[in-house]
Design an enzyme around this catalytic site. Structure first.
Site, PDB file in Angstrom:
ATOM      1  N   HIS A  62       0.835  -1.200   0.000  1.00  0.00           N
ATOM      2  CA  HIS A  62       0.000   0.000   0.000  1.00  0.00           C
ATOM      3  C   HIS A  62       0.869   1.250   0.000  1.00  0.00           C
ATOM      4  CE1 HIS A  62      -2.176  -3.390   1.726  1.00  0.00           C
ATOM      5  NE2 HIS A  62      -3.279  -2.834   1.269  1.00  0.00           N
ATOM      6  N   HIS A 114      -4.233   3.175  -3.169  1.00  0.00           N
ATOM      7  CA  HIS A 114      -4.339   2.504  -1.866  1.00  0.00           C
ATOM      8  C   HIS A 114      -3.536   1.210  -1.825  1.00  0.00           C
ATOM      9  CE1 HIS A 114      -6.206   0.403   1.586  1.00  0.00           C
ATOM     10  NE2 HIS A 114      -6.205  -0.634   0.775  1.00  0.00           N
ATOM     11  N   GLU A 159     -18.126  -5.288  24.150  1.00  0.00           N
ATOM     12  CA  GLU A 159     -17.245  -6.442  24.311  1.00  0.00           C
ATOM     13  C   GLU A 159     -16.019  -6.378  23.398  1.00  0.00           C
ATOM     14  OE1 GLU A 159     -20.490  -6.604  23.552  1.00  0.00           O
ATOM     15  OE2 GLU A 159     -21.420  -7.350  25.392  1.00  0.00           O
ATOM     16  N   PHE A 200     -21.077 -14.169  24.161  1.00  0.00           N
ATOM     17  CA  PHE A 200     -20.648 -12.916  23.536  1.00  0.00           C
ATOM     18  C   PHE A 200     -19.142 -12.866  23.284  1.00  0.00           C
ATOM     19  CE2 PHE A 200     -24.568 -11.607  25.987  1.00  0.00           C
ATOM     20  CZ  PHE A 200     -25.411 -11.826  24.905  1.00  0.00           C
ATOM     21  N   HIS A 259     -21.492 -18.334  32.175  1.00  0.00           N
ATOM     22  CA  HIS A 259     -22.687 -18.842  31.494  1.00  0.00           C
ATOM     23  C   HIS A 259     -22.236 -19.604  30.252  1.00  0.00           C
ATOM     24  CE1 HIS A 259     -23.985 -15.721  34.169  1.00  0.00           C
ATOM     25  NE2 HIS A 259     -25.249 -15.918  33.939  1.00  0.00           N
ATOM     26  N   HIS A 302     -28.612 -17.293  23.968  1.00  0.00           N
ATOM     27  CA  HIS A 302     -27.665 -17.102  25.058  1.00  0.00           C
ATOM     28  C   HIS A 302     -26.878 -18.364  25.391  1.00  0.00           C
ATOM     29  CE1 HIS A 302     -29.476 -13.263  25.460  1.00  0.00           C
ATOM     30  NE2 HIS A 302     -28.898 -12.989  26.615  1.00  0.00           N
TER      31      HIS A 302
HETATM   32  C1  LIG Z   1     -11.521  -5.385   9.588  1.00  0.00           C
HETATM   33  C2  LIG Z   1     -10.944  -5.200   8.235  1.00  0.00           C
HETATM   34  N1  LIG Z   1     -11.756  -5.247   7.170  1.00  0.00           N
HETATM   35  C3  LIG Z   1     -11.239  -5.126   5.932  1.00  0.00           C
HETATM   36  C4  LIG Z   1      -9.906  -4.967   5.749  1.00  0.00           C
HETATM   37  C5  LIG Z   1      -9.350  -4.884   4.331  1.00  0.00           C
HETATM   38  N2  LIG Z   1      -8.904  -3.507   4.056  1.00  0.00           N
HETATM   39  C6  LIG Z   1      -7.640  -3.139   4.215  1.00  0.00           C
HETATM   40  S1  LIG Z   1      -7.401  -1.521   3.920  1.00  0.00           S
HETATM   41  C7  LIG Z   1      -9.032  -1.289   3.531  1.00  0.00           C
HETATM   42  C8  LIG Z   1      -9.530   0.059   3.136  1.00  0.00           C
HETATM   43  C9  LIG Z   1      -9.215   1.010   4.191  1.00  0.00           C
HETATM   44  O1  LIG Z   1      -9.566   2.288   3.851  1.00  0.00           O
HETATM   45  P1  LIG Z   1      -8.919   3.464   4.647  1.00  0.00           P
HETATM   46  O2  LIG Z   1      -8.890   3.132   6.077  1.00  0.00           O
HETATM   47  O3  LIG Z   1      -9.600   4.690   4.239  1.00  0.00           O
HETATM   48  O4  LIG Z   1      -7.428   3.426   4.179  1.00  0.00           O
HETATM   49  P2  LIG Z   1      -6.723   4.282   3.039  1.00  0.00           P
HETATM   50  O5  LIG Z   1      -6.928   3.563   1.765  1.00  0.00           O
HETATM   51  O6  LIG Z   1      -7.312   5.615   3.040  1.00  0.00           O
HETATM   52  O7  LIG Z   1      -5.322   4.232   3.494  1.00  0.00           O
HETATM   53  C10 LIG Z   1      -9.718  -2.477   3.657  1.00  0.00           C
HETATM   54  C11 LIG Z   1     -11.158  -2.630   3.394  1.00  0.00           C
HETATM   55  C12 LIG Z   1      -9.106  -4.924   6.890  1.00  0.00           C
HETATM   56  N3  LIG Z   1      -7.779  -4.781   6.806  1.00  0.00           N
HETATM   57  N4  LIG Z   1      -9.643  -5.012   8.111  1.00  0.00           N
END
Ligand SMILES: Cc1ncc(C[n+]2csc(CCOP(=O)(O)OP(=O)(O)O)c2C)c(N)n1
Ligand SMILES: [Mg+2]
Length: 694
Positions: A38, A286, A438, A463, A487, A499
């Site tokens: 990235h 990205h 949680e 949970f 539980h 639950h």
């Molecule tokens: C919980 C989770 N869901 C999905 C992803 C996959 N993912 C990695 S980066 C991203 C997009 C993130 O967008 P943003 O936070 O705006 O980052 P930017 O591109 O602006 O750096 C996704 C969906 C992840 N790493 N974690």
């Protein structure tokens, strides 16, 4: 601007820019070389990270685990090249798991050249425990921000307990960088709401408001007013409208440091892929390498030599050394002197800090742990746990925790005089009230643990689903966190299937490194805690009963201390040599014992194996495991009020598993036990069937 070929010494502004562009180009080159990663966000946030690290943070690259350092959390972990660049350019030193400095850099330029490759100290996402200087693992969006709230709570607690007039032993800030993804994930809301409530003014989140996520512009998904949201949480909300204005960044961080009673949220307007003529402000920036031609154009726009790769120009290391390096060394030196004087004046407190930092336990930490007398009516797992927690919290000053609003049910409330509730006006309280959050709770417990406190969280076992992403990270990070889940089966009968956990044990047992324990009576609860407390690098989950469980007579049966083997022979036929083995955990242990007594009375040589923990048992020697489960005894019955999934490994292909294959139901427990077959007769019948006896 061409800062590469200046003949005279660089001005400060030029040096700043050179460092920033080094971060950018290292990130670009590493992603290109790896053909994955990235680049865009590091390109955009390089000035921010540069400013935090080189101008603001109280961090000594020579000792990245110095207890009073400021923390830096990269919650948008996909932008990991920011962190690898910062750790490399500051020449942060590596330490090992025994807290020894290794005399080598944490991240080398060669690691960066091998970004995302096997064994590189520049992996895809920040990994605590793999790379020194990483404060928490991040990548699953939202985890970093939530964990940073735990770090902030920890700092408040530590400062309250250990600081004395003239001795500010703890007083650090937590800087957390995050993006749209973190803001969209629900856990950030849980955590931010709690942080606002607690007025954690040592915490600063910087939100990369670049309007881009993977699928495109946030116009298609995310149009809320994030700043207004944080205002409503009670945060101080600032804005930096130009991501390249490092003086303004520094100013905003100064405002943060001078803000009392509220955490700070900085809306940071940036341009993903900054400087790339064709990719800036696009989602392509990205998660894709820029490509050779675009890299050339981008480097040109930075005034960078277009063909150079992984270039760290002269003066860059020096500029970091003169910034964070010099500042950090000086601050740590002063602190060490202060701590030496503190040690002379408050030796007991200094020893506590030493022990805590090394994840050791204080002397007599298990003094007064209860021993429960045999009692056929018995006591609930959660009750026994509550008694143990109250002892441990008194014996171990830095042991603290709480529940997600189920304290009275989980029996996790610390009730001894002086325990107190952690609140903004009482940062020494040992009862943390997480509210019904949680997921954030569990990430916060990770943050406490990363700060070397011994933290626990609690909720109903069902949970644990809401906590699971952070549980997984605690295992990945090798943190000794503790989760008290009560539980644990159908004991809350009338609440019904919503639950009643079924698949939860199986799913937690599947997490590598996580110790899952389901004790079978009150003394097993005590021994489970005794085992857990001695863990230094593994998280543990306790599954505890709601209802009373008979307290077994340990004069008659094996001692509960054998819980430390994960599974043990609780009861045997006279002379040993069993023909059938009953294996059980938790509330089904006494059921197995009942069945065993019946079988014995009928002349059937049965053995009962109490198996509170698969994980621990699996780590025993083959010889021990074969002693408990002799390979030649094929007639085996496992009884557990949970999914049968996985039990084959202990009962073998010819064994029988009495467990859950469906969800539960809403009814009194007794009826559920009958309906789902958790009765002694059923176990007896299963054993006899395996032996072909009537
Ligand atoms: C919980 C989770 N869901 C999905 C992803 C996959 N993912 C990695 S980066 C991203 C997009 C993130 O967008 P943003 O936070 O705006 O980052 P930017 O591109 O602006 O750096 C996704 C969906 C992840 N790493 N974690
Ligand atoms: Mg974004």
């Amino acid at each position: 601007m061409s800062v590469m070929h200046v003949a005279q010494p660089m001005t400060g502004v030029e040096a700043d820019q050179l460092c920033i562009n080094t971060i950018r180009t290292l990130s670009i080159d590493a992603v290109q070389q790896a053909k994955s990663g990235h680049p865009g966000t590091p390109m955009a946030l390089a000035p921010l990270v540069y400013t935090i690290w080189n101008r603001v943070m109280r961090f000594d690259p020579q000792d990245p685990i110095w207890p009073n350092r400021d923390r830096f959390v990269l919650s948008n972990g996909h932008a990991s090249m920011l962190l690898w660049s910062a750790l490399h350019l500051t020449q942060t030193q590596a330490v090992n798991a025994d807290y020894e400095r290794l005399g080598q850099p944490s991240v080398t330029l060669d690691d960066i050249r091998h970004f995302r490759q096997l064994d590189s100290k520049a992996p895809g996402h920040p990994e605590y425990h793999w790379v020194s200087g990483v404060e928490t693992t991040s990548g699953p969006l939202g985890q970093g921000v939530a964990t940073s709230v735990g770090m902030a709570i920890a700092e408040k607690w530590l400062a309250n307990r250990y600081n004395r007039p003239g001795f500010e032993i703890f007083g650090y800030h937590i800087y957390t960088v995050c993006g749209d993804g973190c803001m969209m994930e629900g856990v950030s809301s849980e955590a931010a709401s709690l942080a606002g409530h607690l007025g954690l003014d040592n915490l600063c989140w910087i939100y990369d408001n670049n309007h881009i996520t993977i699928e495109g512009s946030t116009r298609i998904t995310f149009t809320e007013d994030v700043g207004a949201r944080f205002l409503s949480y009670g945060w101080n909300v600032l804005r930096v409208g130009d991501a390249n204005d490092i003086d303004r960044i520094e100013q905003a961080l100064e405002v943060f440091k001078n803000t009392n009673g509220r955490p700070t949220f900085i809306v940071f307007d940036s341009h993903i892929g900054y400087g790339s003529p064709h990719k800036q402000d696009t989602p392509e920036a990205h998660g894709e390498p820029l490509g050779d031609e675009e890299i050339r154009l981008t480097k040109r726009s930075y005034g960078w030599p277009e063909e150079a790769k992984f270039l760290v120009p002269d003066g860059v290391y020096d500029h970091f050394a003169a910034g964070v390096g010099a500042r950090g060394a000086q601050i740590r030196r002063v602190w060490k002197e202060l701590f030496a004087a503190y040690r002379a004046q408050y030796p007991e407190l200094a020893i506590e800090i030493d022990q805590m930092q090394r994840r050791e336990l204080p002397a007599a930490w298990d003094r007064d742990l209860p021993i429960f007398p045999a009692d056929p009516k018995g006591i609930a797992g959660r009750e026994a746990s509550g008694k143990v927690l109250n002892v441990l919290a008194q014996n171990i000053p830095w042991f603290l925790g709480g529940s997600a609003d189920l304290g009275p049910s989980n029996k996790t409330t610390l009730t001894y005089p002086g325990a107190g509730d952690f609140q903004a006006d009482n940062p020494g309280g040992k009862n943390l009230h997480f509210g019904i959050r949680e997921h954030a709770m569990t990430a916060i417990v990770n943050g406490l643990s990363l700060s070397k406190l011994r933290g626990f969280g609690a909720t109903f076992f069902i949970f644990s689903d809401y906590a699971r992403p952070a549980i997984r990270l605690s295992a990945l990070m090798e943190l000794p966190t503790i989760l008290v889940f009560t539980h644990d089966a159908m004991g809350d009968g009338e609440d019904g299937p919503t639950h009643q956990p079924v698949e939860h044990l199986a799913s937690l047992r599947a997490i590598p490194g996580l110790v899952t324990l389901r004790p079978g009576d009150a003394n097993e609860v005590v021994e489970a805690y005794r085992y857990i407390m001695q863990l230094r690098h593994q998280p543990a989950v306790l599954a505890l009963s709601r209802q009373p469980l008979p307290t077994l007579d340990r004069n008659r049966y094996a001692p509960a201390s054998e819980v430390a083997q994960g599974a043990y022979i609780l009861a045997d036929p006279p002379g040993g040599n069993p023909e059938v083995i009953l294996i059980a955990s938790g509330s089904e242990l006494s059921l197995a014992v009942n069945a065993h007594e019946t079988l014995l009375a009928e002349g059937i040589r049965s053995r009962v194996v109490s198996m509170p923990s698969w994980d621990i048992f699996d780590h025993q020697t083959q010889e021990y495991r074969d002693r408990v489960l002799p390979p030649n005894v094929k007639a085996r019955v496992a009884v557990e009020q949970a999914s049968t999934f996985g039990w084959e490994r202990y009962v073998g292909s010819s064994g029988n598993i009495i467990g859950m294959k469906t969800f539960g139901a809403s009814a009194p427990l007794k009826e559920l036990q009958r309906k789902f077959g958790f009765e002694p007769d059923r176990v007896v019948a299963a054993a006899k069937a395996l032996l072909d006896r009537k």
